[in-house]
Design an enzyme around this catalytic site. Sequence first.
Site, mmCIF file in Angstrom:
data_model
loop_
_atom_site.group_PDB
_atom_site.id
_atom_site.type_symbol
_atom_site.label_atom_id
_atom_site.label_comp_id
_atom_site.label_asym_id
_atom_site.label_seq_id
_atom_site.Cartn_x
_atom_site.Cartn_y
_atom_site.Cartn_z
ATOM 1 N N LEU A 119 0.858 -1.078 0.092
ATOM 2 C CA LEU A 119 0.134 -0.074 0.020
ATOM 3 C C LEU A 119 0.780 1.185 0.130
ATOM 4 O O LEU A 119 1.893 1.328 0.497
ATOM 5 C CB LEU A 119 -1.017 -0.076 1.044
ATOM 6 C CG LEU A 119 -1.627 -1.109 1.383
ATOM 7 C CD1 LEU A 119 -2.660 -1.020 3.011
ATOM 8 C CD2 LEU A 119 -2.700 -1.286 0.411
ATOM 9 N N HIS A 120 0.600 2.156 -0.944
ATOM 10 C CA HIS A 120 1.113 3.562 -0.656
ATOM 11 C C HIS A 120 0.178 4.690 -1.422
ATOM 12 O O HIS A 120 -0.495 4.241 -2.099
ATOM 13 C CB HIS A 120 2.691 3.585 -1.198
ATOM 14 C CG HIS A 120 2.789 3.539 -2.687
ATOM 15 N ND1 HIS A 120 2.594 4.424 -3.601
ATOM 16 C CD2 HIS A 120 3.395 2.442 -3.346
ATOM 17 C CE1 HIS A 120 2.876 4.055 -4.753
ATOM 18 N NE2 HIS A 120 3.586 2.918 -4.615
ATOM 19 N N GLN A 121 0.545 5.767 -0.976
ATOM 20 C CA GLN A 121 -0.374 6.967 -1.609
ATOM 21 C C GLN A 121 -0.064 7.182 -3.308
ATOM 22 O O GLN A 121 1.160 6.752 -3.440
ATOM 23 C CB GLN A 121 -0.015 8.385 -0.903
ATOM 24 C CG GLN A 121 1.369 8.606 -0.953
ATOM 25 C CD GLN A 121 1.888 9.809 -0.372
ATOM 26 O OE1 GLN A 121 0.956 10.843 -0.171
ATOM 27 N NE2 GLN A 121 2.833 10.109 0.468
#
Length: 211
Positions: free
Chosen positions: A128-130
């Site tokens: 997960l990451h922005q």
Amino acid sequence: MTRPSARHVLPEFTERTSAGTRTSDPYSKLLQERIVFLGTPVDETSANDVTAQLMYLEHQAPDRDIELYVNSPGGSFTAMTAIYDTMRYVACDVATTCLGQAGPSAAVLLAAGTPGKRAALPGARVVLHQPALTEPVRGQAGDLAVHAAELVRVRARLEEILVRHTGRTPGQVAADLERDTVLDARQAREYGLVDRIVPGRRTPPASSGAR
């Protein structure tokens, strides 16, 4: 439908039917079994392929599950939302399984499977990451402001989707998107991205209550 890219020659199978013979490849065989395989980066081409298969399978049998297998590094947020919205649009339950990896956009699709029908193989890896811009932005101040506003909108939408499907609080999701969050299969289950870990078809799956 465009075949996913491969570094090797795909084998073909010739079967005898009542109408004669029929030649197909592994992806066609999977589709016959109501399995959709996302094995490439999430882009406009793969999104069109996956959405077309989802809608075809719904038309074929709206009361039967569709299985979406994911092994993708992620990719375009826009392309991901096309698949995501289609998964929610079709009448069929969509069971998701991660084998290999599910990068950021693919992780959203994994989590968006029908509750109770989301799985990962033991060696799966979820990230997960922005969201980020795919290339440097150039132009006048007004243009930069437009891109900045769009990035904020995409970030908010990503947080909203993950909160909906994982049960995490908005604050938790926002904090986890500030940096790369890499999860193994067990951690992905604890996070709420999947419901169970499946060692094999003949092995009982490890549910969310198992440790």
